[in-house]
Design an enzyme around this catalytic site. Structure first.
Site, PDB file in Angstrom:
ATOM      1  N   ASP A  57       0.857  -1.183   0.000  1.00  0.00           N
ATOM      2  CA  ASP A  57       0.000   0.000   0.000  1.00  0.00           C
ATOM      3  C   ASP A  57       0.893   1.233   0.000  1.00  0.00           C
ATOM      4  O   ASP A  57       1.720   1.405   0.892  1.00  0.00           O
ATOM      5  CB  ASP A  57      -0.897  -0.026   1.243  1.00  0.00           C
ATOM      6  CG  ASP A  57      -1.827   1.166   1.324  1.00  0.00           C
ATOM      7  OD1 ASP A  57      -1.755   2.051   0.446  1.00  0.00           O
ATOM      8  OD2 ASP A  57      -2.621   1.228   2.272  1.00  0.00           O
ATOM      9  N   ARG A 111       4.666   2.023  10.045  1.00  0.00           N
ATOM     10  CA  ARG A 111       4.605   3.252   9.265  1.00  0.00           C
ATOM     11  C   ARG A 111       5.569   4.241   9.902  1.00  0.00           C
ATOM     12  O   ARG A 111       5.216   5.007  10.802  1.00  0.00           O
ATOM     13  CB  ARG A 111       3.177   3.797   9.208  1.00  0.00           C
ATOM     14  CG  ARG A 111       2.211   2.834   8.511  1.00  0.00           C
ATOM     15  CD  ARG A 111       0.802   3.384   8.386  1.00  0.00           C
ATOM     16  NE  ARG A 111      -0.082   2.401   7.761  1.00  0.00           N
ATOM     17  CZ  ARG A 111      -1.397   2.584   7.592  1.00  0.00           C
ATOM     18  NH1 ARG A 111      -1.971   3.718   8.002  1.00  0.00           N
ATOM     19  NH2 ARG A 111      -2.140   1.650   7.033  1.00  0.00           N
ATOM     20  N   GLN A 126      -4.500  -3.916  12.195  1.00  0.00           N
ATOM     21  CA  GLN A 126      -5.897  -3.802  11.773  1.00  0.00           C
ATOM     22  C   GLN A 126      -6.369  -5.117  11.158  1.00  0.00           C
ATOM     23  O   GLN A 126      -5.575  -5.981  10.811  1.00  0.00           O
ATOM     24  CB  GLN A 126      -6.066  -2.653  10.774  1.00  0.00           C
ATOM     25  CG  GLN A 126      -5.366  -2.843   9.436  1.00  0.00           C
ATOM     26  CD  GLN A 126      -5.519  -1.625   8.519  1.00  0.00           C
ATOM     27  OE1 GLN A 126      -5.600  -0.484   8.960  1.00  0.00           O
ATOM     28  NE2 GLN A 126      -5.574  -1.856   7.226  1.00  0.00           N
ATOM     29  N   ASP A 246     -14.388   6.851   4.580  1.00  0.00           N
ATOM     30  CA  ASP A 246     -13.895   6.585   5.938  1.00  0.00           C
ATOM     31  C   ASP A 246     -15.064   6.560   6.918  1.00  0.00           C
ATOM     32  O   ASP A 246     -15.974   7.400   6.837  1.00  0.00           O
ATOM     33  CB  ASP A 246     -12.912   7.669   6.383  1.00  0.00           C
ATOM     34  CG  ASP A 246     -11.585   7.596   5.644  1.00  0.00           C
ATOM     35  OD1 ASP A 246     -11.310   6.554   5.021  1.00  0.00           O
ATOM     36  OD2 ASP A 246     -10.827   8.591   5.689  1.00  0.00           O
ATOM     37  N   GLU A 259     -11.362   8.137  13.298  1.00  0.00           N
ATOM     38  CA  GLU A 259     -11.525   7.182  12.203  1.00  0.00           C
ATOM     39  C   GLU A 259     -11.267   5.772  12.702  1.00  0.00           C
ATOM     40  O   GLU A 259     -10.227   5.492  13.294  1.00  0.00           O
ATOM     41  CB  GLU A 259     -10.546   7.500  11.067  1.00  0.00           C
ATOM     42  CG  GLU A 259     -10.654   6.544   9.893  1.00  0.00           C
ATOM     43  CD  GLU A 259      -9.538   6.697   8.883  1.00  0.00           C
ATOM     44  OE1 GLU A 259      -9.162   5.681   8.255  1.00  0.00           O
ATOM     45  OE2 GLU A 259      -9.025   7.830   8.725  1.00  0.00           O
ATOM     46  N   SER A 262     -11.431   2.437   7.040  1.00  0.00           N
ATOM     47  CA  SER A 262     -11.415   2.972   5.686  1.00  0.00           C
ATOM     48  C   SER A 262     -11.794   1.823   4.767  1.00  0.00           C
ATOM     49  O   SER A 262     -11.309   0.704   4.941  1.00  0.00           O
ATOM     50  CB  SER A 262     -10.021   3.492   5.339  1.00  0.00           C
ATOM     51  OG  SER A 262      -9.933   3.829   3.974  1.00  0.00           O
TER      52      SER A 262
END
Length: 345
Positions: A57, A111, A126, A246, A259, A262
């Site tokens: 991604d 990340r 996730q 989202d 959030e 997504s």
């Protein structure tokens, strides 16, 4: 730069030991609910993929993946995933799943460029899910139908938590409200995208913002989105564009929109070409994933990601994501959290 919000007079409802127990209860319950609601089979996922195949991604296109060479593969470069947005489409196709059936998996990512705060961590965990769908269902109505199913899982989990911890009262509204990113811009022209979400979430409790990644009327983006998985250009027939979005909820501890997920209908060959051109990255067409998609070798899918630690943080009314996962944080942040009774794991 890292940022930290300290809620006034914050006191965690559960201590560290109780929190650890609650985390596994929530995760086990939610993933069973999600897999049942969407007909998803659990699969095992990679932590890293080969560089240069277009499988990872790319997020907003500027984040750097953590990479390393593999000695036994001739120093082939591998990279830690950001998410499995494209990998899972390959997997659903490889498994030959029928329409209406899909997969989910535990996705663990790093990340390294993330700006650390109450909601953002270097470590991302996730549930990544992907569902094989009919080409004829590439509509806004189908997207909303799937969003409502995911929201039902949230509602079920909220009651599950309340049934075990009566001090954590349910606050989610009965229905989720759908809004378009361009309508939010018209409604709140002087606010930032994050501020628009907070105002709308405060009003409705739970919203799904449609059209993330597409260019808004003023030339801006509500938020970045890679051009090669979510479809954010298809016209929906009501003057808007985008078959993705989202899912956000009002967080009463942080007093802002949060959030949790997504998701979106994935690009087909036509929309992939349009979006790659719009983002000036048509060079990606040479990658393995993109070649397969452009050649019509991949199933049409809908998919998304749902933050595990964020979900637990929200349902347990925590002030910091570090209370529901183990990561690395700046020393000054750790000290501020300690003084504010925010128990970082």
């Amino acid at each position: 730069m890292s940022r930290l919000y300290i809620p006034e007079n914050y006191k965690p409802i559960l201590n560290v030991k109780e929190t650890e127990k609650a985390i596994i209860l929530i995760k086990d319950f939610f993933q069973l609910s999600l897999s049942t609601e969407l007909n998803l089979t659990r699969v095992t996922a990679p932590l890293f993929v080969k560089s240069g195949e277009g499988i990872n991604d790319d997020l907003n296109g500027v984040e750097h993946a953590v990479t390393f060479p593999v000695k036994d593969l001739g120093n082939t470069q591998m990279e830690i995933v950001h998410s499995l947005a494209k990998w899972k489409r390959l997997k659903v196709t490889e498994l030959g799943l029928g329409t209406g059936f899909g997969i989910y998996t535990d996705m663990n990512a790093i990340r390294a460029d993330e700006e650390l705060d109450n909601l953002h961590s270097l470590y991302v965990d996730q549930w990544d899910w992907c569902l094989h769908m009919n080409d004829n269902d590439r509509t806004i109505m189908y997207l909303k139908e799937i969003v409502k199913k995911v929201y039902r899982c949230l509602k079920q989990t909220e009651f599950f938590v309340y049934d075990r911890y009566e001090e954590i009262k349910p606050i989610l509204p009965e229905e989720i409200t759908f809004v378009y990113a361009d309508d939010l811009l018209k409604k709140y022209p002087k606010l930032s995208p994050k501020e628009r979400e907070t105002e709308e979430c405060k009003k409705y409790g739970a919203i799904f913002v449609i059209g993330i990644g597409g260019t808004l009327p003023d030339g801006s983006l509500h938020d970045g989105r890679s051009p090669d998985y979510d479809d954010w250009t298809t016209e929906t027939g009501d003057g808007h564009k985008g078959l993705n979005g989202d899912l956000l909820v009002w967080n009463p501890v942080l007093n802002e929109a949060m959030e949790l997920s997504s998701m979106g209908i994935r690009v087909n060959p036509e929309t992939l070409k349009i979006q790659l051109k719009e983002r000036n990255c048509t060079d990606r067409e040479k990658f393995t994933f993109h070649k397969k998609l452009l050649n019509g070798e991949l199933y049409q899918t809908i998919g998304g990601g749902i933050g595990q630690s964020r979900l637990c943080m929200y349902f347990l009314r925590k002030a910091h994501i570090g209370e529901t996962q183990v990561s690395t944080w700046p020393q000054d942040m750790l000290e501020q959290c300690r003084k504010a009774s925010i128990n970082i794991l």
